[in-house]
Write a protein that holds these residues in place. Structure first.
Motif, PDB file in Angstrom:
ATOM      1  N   VAL A   4       7.578 -65.869   4.352  1.00 56.45           N
ATOM      2  CA  VAL A   4       8.682 -65.493   5.224  1.00 56.45           C
ATOM      3  C   VAL A   4       9.056 -66.678   6.102  1.00 56.45           C
ATOM      4  CG1 VAL A   4       9.418 -63.924   7.053  1.00 56.45           C
ATOM      5  CG2 VAL A   4       7.961 -63.087   5.224  1.00 56.45           C
ATOM      6  N   ALA A   5      10.332 -67.045   6.091  1.00 59.28           N
ATOM      7  CA  ALA A   5      10.808 -68.169   6.899  1.00 59.28           C
ATOM      8  C   ALA A   5      11.199 -67.680   8.287  1.00 59.28           C
ATOM      9  CB  ALA A   5      12.004 -68.825   6.229  1.00 59.28           C
ATOM     10  N   THR A   6      10.871 -68.443   9.298  1.00 54.60           N
ATOM     11  CA  THR A   6      11.262 -68.109  10.665  1.00 54.60           C
ATOM     12  C   THR A   6      11.862 -69.342  11.319  1.00 54.60           C
ATOM     13  OG1 THR A   6       9.133 -68.711  11.588  1.00 54.60           O
ATOM     14  CG2 THR A   6       9.405 -66.413  10.966  1.00 54.60           C
ATOM     15  N   LYS A   7      12.756 -69.110  12.254  1.00 56.32           N
ATOM     16  CA  LYS A   7      13.342 -70.208  13.020  1.00 56.32           C
ATOM     17  C   LYS A   7      12.452 -70.489  14.216  1.00 56.32           C
ATOM     18  CE  LYS A   7      18.010 -69.086  11.680  1.00 56.32           C
ATOM     19  NZ  LYS A   7      19.330 -68.654  12.100  1.00 56.32           N
ATOM     20  N   HIS A   8      12.448 -71.743  14.641  1.00 52.89           N
ATOM     21  CA  HIS A   8      11.700 -72.070  15.846  1.00 52.89           C
ATOM     22  C   HIS A   8      12.401 -73.184  16.609  1.00 52.89           C
ATOM     23  CE1 HIS A   8       9.884 -75.097  13.103  1.00 52.89           C
ATOM     24  NE2 HIS A   8       9.727 -75.811  14.191  1.00 52.89           N
TER      25      HIS A   8
ATOM     26  N   ILE B 275       8.990 -72.137  20.524  1.00 47.99           N
ATOM     27  CA  ILE B 275       9.353 -70.716  20.536  1.00 47.99           C
ATOM     28  C   ILE B 275       9.805 -70.353  19.135  1.00 47.99           C
ATOM     29  CG2 ILE B 275      10.866 -68.965  21.550  1.00 47.99           C
ATOM     30  CD1 ILE B 275      11.202 -70.968  23.943  1.00 47.99           C
ATOM     31  N   SER B 276       9.276 -69.249  18.608  1.00 44.45           N
ATOM     32  CA  SER B 276       9.669 -68.844  17.261  1.00 44.45           C
ATOM     33  C   SER B 276       9.787 -67.331  17.170  1.00 44.45           C
ATOM     34  CB  SER B 276       8.675 -69.365  16.218  1.00 44.45           C
ATOM     35  OG  SER B 276       7.394 -68.824  16.433  1.00 44.45           O
TER      36      SER B 276
ATOM     37  N   TRP C 290       8.486 -62.194  19.176  1.00 44.41           N
ATOM     38  CA  TRP C 290       8.628 -63.608  19.536  1.00 44.41           C
ATOM     39  C   TRP C 290       7.244 -64.180  19.739  1.00 44.41           C
ATOM     40  CZ3 TRP C 290      13.141 -66.095  19.376  1.00 44.41           C
ATOM     41  CH2 TRP C 290      14.311 -65.345  19.401  1.00 44.41           C
ATOM     42  N   ARG C 291       7.101 -65.449  19.427  1.00 43.81           N
ATOM     43  CA  ARG C 291       5.848 -66.146  19.646  1.00 43.81           C
ATOM     44  C   ARG C 291       6.166 -67.433  20.400  1.00 43.81           C
ATOM     45  NH1 ARG C 291       1.179 -65.103  17.280  1.00 43.81           N
ATOM     46  NH2 ARG C 291       2.232 -63.858  15.710  1.00 43.81           N
TER      47      ARG C 291
END
Length: 167
Positions: A58-62, A83-84, A100-101
Protein backbone atom coordinates in the motif's frame (compact mmCIF):
# COMPACT_ATOMS: atom_id res chain seq x y z
CA UNK A 1 14.43 7.68 9.99
CA UNK A 2 14.09 11.17 11.39
CA UNK A 3 17.09 12.68 13.12
CA UNK A 4 17.26 15.91 15.09
CA UNK A 5 20.08 18.34 14.53
CA UNK A 6 22.20 19.21 17.56
CA UNK A 7 21.86 22.77 18.84
CA UNK A 8 24.15 25.37 17.37
CA UNK A 9 25.28 28.52 19.13
CA UNK A 10 23.67 31.76 18.01
CA UNK A 11 25.55 33.50 15.19
CA UNK A 12 25.28 36.84 17.01
CA UNK A 13 24.43 37.74 20.60
CA UNK A 14 20.81 38.67 21.30
CA UNK A 15 21.86 42.18 22.38
CA UNK A 16 23.81 42.87 19.14
CA UNK A 17 22.87 45.95 17.06
CA UNK A 18 19.96 45.40 14.67
CA UNK A 19 22.18 45.95 11.61
CA UNK A 20 24.56 43.16 12.69
CA UNK A 21 21.63 40.81 13.40
CA UNK A 22 20.16 41.60 9.96
CA UNK A 23 23.43 40.83 8.17
CA UNK A 24 23.84 37.57 10.10
CA UNK A 25 20.26 36.54 9.26
CA UNK A 26 20.82 37.20 5.55
CA UNK A 27 24.00 35.11 5.56
CA UNK A 28 22.56 32.26 7.62
CA UNK A 29 19.19 31.81 5.87
CA UNK A 30 20.29 30.60 2.45
CA UNK A 31 20.96 27.00 3.58
CA UNK A 32 17.74 26.55 5.61
CA UNK A 33 15.62 28.06 2.82
CA UNK A 34 17.23 25.71 0.28
CA UNK A 35 16.57 22.69 2.56
CA UNK A 36 12.95 23.78 3.05
CA UNK A 37 12.48 24.20 -0.71
CA UNK A 38 14.01 20.77 -1.31
CA UNK A 39 11.74 19.14 1.30
CA UNK A 40 8.68 20.86 -0.17
CA UNK A 41 9.58 19.69 -3.67
CA UNK A 42 10.08 16.14 -2.39
CA UNK A 43 6.66 16.26 -0.71
CA UNK A 44 4.72 17.41 -3.79
CA UNK A 45 2.00 15.03 -5.00
CA UNK A 46 3.46 12.60 -7.48
CA UNK A 47 7.07 13.14 -6.45
CA UNK A 48 8.75 9.71 -6.05
CA UNK A 49 10.08 10.62 -2.60
CA UNK A 50 6.62 11.75 -1.44
CA UNK A 51 5.21 8.26 -1.79
CA UNK A 52 6.36 5.41 0.40
CA UNK A 53 5.28 1.82 -0.14
CA UNK A 54 4.67 -0.38 2.88
CA UNK A 55 5.56 -4.06 3.00
CA UNK A 56 1.91 -4.87 2.26
CA UNK A 57 2.14 -2.97 -1.05
CA UNK A 58 0.00 0.00 0.00
CA UNK A 59 1.43 3.37 -1.05
CA UNK A 60 1.10 6.34 1.28
CA UNK A 61 2.02 9.99 0.91
CA UNK A 62 4.36 11.61 3.37
CA UNK A 63 5.78 15.03 4.10
CA UNK A 64 9.13 15.99 5.62
CA UNK A 65 9.87 19.21 7.40
CA UNK A 66 12.45 20.69 9.74
CA UNK A 67 11.38 23.12 12.43
CA UNK A 68 13.97 25.33 14.14
CA UNK A 69 13.39 26.40 17.71
CA UNK A 70 15.26 28.65 20.08
CA UNK A 71 16.62 27.27 23.35
CA UNK A 72 16.94 29.28 26.57
CA UNK A 73 20.74 29.00 26.36
CA UNK A 74 20.70 31.15 23.19
CA UNK A 75 21.12 28.19 20.86
CA UNK A 76 18.97 27.01 17.96
CA UNK A 77 18.01 23.36 17.50
CA UNK A 78 16.28 21.68 14.56
CA UNK A 79 13.51 19.10 14.98
CA UNK A 80 12.99 16.81 11.98
CA UNK A 81 9.39 15.73 11.27
CA UNK A 82 7.89 13.22 8.88
CA UNK A 83 4.10 13.12 8.57
CA UNK A 84 2.34 10.35 6.67
CA UNK A 85 -1.12 9.01 6.06
CA UNK A 86 -1.43 5.51 7.54
CA UNK A 87 -3.53 3.69 4.93
CA UNK A 88 -2.75 0.03 5.52
CA UNK A 89 -5.01 -2.61 3.99
CA UNK A 90 -6.07 -3.69 7.49
CA UNK A 91 -7.66 -0.29 8.11
CA UNK A 92 -9.76 -0.62 4.95
CA UNK A 93 -10.73 -4.23 5.71
CA UNK A 94 -11.84 -3.34 9.26
CA UNK A 95 -13.67 -0.20 8.11
CA UNK A 96 -11.43 1.94 10.28
CA UNK A 97 -10.72 5.48 9.12
CA UNK A 98 -7.19 5.88 7.79
CA UNK A 99 -4.93 7.41 10.37
CA UNK A 100 -1.93 9.68 10.53
CA UNK A 101 1.57 8.86 11.64
CA UNK A 102 4.06 11.49 12.78
CA UNK A 103 7.72 10.69 13.38
CA UNK A 104 10.02 13.30 14.81
CA UNK A 105 13.40 13.63 16.44
CA UNK A 106 15.12 16.26 18.55
CA UNK A 107 18.65 16.41 19.94
CA UNK A 108 18.92 18.87 22.82
CA UNK A 109 21.32 18.80 25.76
CA UNK A 110 21.18 17.46 28.41
CA UNK A 111 18.52 15.03 27.07
CA UNK A 112 20.43 13.91 23.99
CA UNK A 113 18.66 12.44 20.96
CA UNK A 114 14.97 11.61 21.45
CA UNK A 115 12.79 10.07 18.74
CA UNK A 116 9.01 9.84 18.75
CA UNK A 117 6.27 8.22 16.73
CA UNK A 118 2.67 9.29 17.22
CA UNK A 119 -0.07 7.38 15.43
CA UNK A 120 -3.57 8.87 15.30
CA UNK A 121 -6.62 6.88 14.19
CA UNK A 122 -9.86 8.71 14.78
CA UNK A 123 -9.69 9.83 18.42
CA UNK A 124 -7.15 7.18 19.47
CA UNK A 125 -3.46 8.02 19.89
CA UNK A 126 -0.51 5.65 20.24
CA UNK A 127 2.84 7.14 21.27
CA UNK A 128 6.26 5.51 21.12
CA UNK A 129 9.32 7.33 22.44
CA UNK A 130 12.98 6.32 22.14
CA UNK A 131 15.64 8.07 24.18
CA UNK A 132 19.24 7.26 23.37
CA UNK A 133 20.41 8.04 26.92
CA UNK A 134 19.22 5.94 29.89
CA UNK A 135 18.54 8.90 32.24
CA UNK A 136 16.36 10.53 29.57
CA UNK A 137 14.43 7.29 29.01
CA UNK A 138 13.84 7.10 32.77
CA UNK A 139 12.62 10.70 32.91
CA UNK A 140 10.25 10.05 29.99
CA UNK A 141 8.90 6.91 31.70
CA UNK A 142 8.29 8.98 34.84
CA UNK A 143 6.27 11.47 32.73
CA UNK A 144 3.98 8.96 30.98
CA UNK A 145 1.11 9.91 33.33
CA UNK A 146 1.44 13.57 32.34
CA UNK A 147 1.45 12.66 28.63
CA UNK A 148 -1.60 10.45 29.13
CA UNK A 149 -3.45 13.33 30.84
CA UNK A 150 -2.41 15.80 28.10
CA UNK A 151 -3.72 13.47 25.38
CA UNK A 152 -7.05 13.14 27.21
CA UNK A 153 -7.22 16.92 27.63
CA UNK A 154 -6.74 17.20 23.84
CA UNK A 155 -9.81 14.93 23.39
CA UNK A 156 -7.66 11.96 22.36
CA UNK A 157 -7.93 8.47 23.79
CA UNK A 158 -4.46 7.11 24.56
CA UNK A 159 -4.28 3.54 23.21
CA UNK A 160 -0.67 2.94 24.21
CA UNK A 161 2.32 4.92 25.39
CA UNK A 162 5.66 3.13 25.17
CA UNK A 163 9.07 4.49 26.19
CA UNK A 164 12.18 2.65 25.05
CA UNK A 165 15.88 3.17 25.41
CA UNK A 166 17.97 3.26 22.23
CA UNK A 167 18.06 4.78 18.79
Amino acid sequence: PTQGQQPAPAAVPADAPAKLIGHALLEETTGPIARTTLMQAASLPGAPSAIAEHADGVATKHWNLAIPFALPQGQTAIAHFEISRDEHKAAAAERKPPGWRVNFSVDVEPMGPVHAQVALTGHRAAVRLWAERPPTAGALRDSVGDLNAALKQAALEPSEIVVREGA
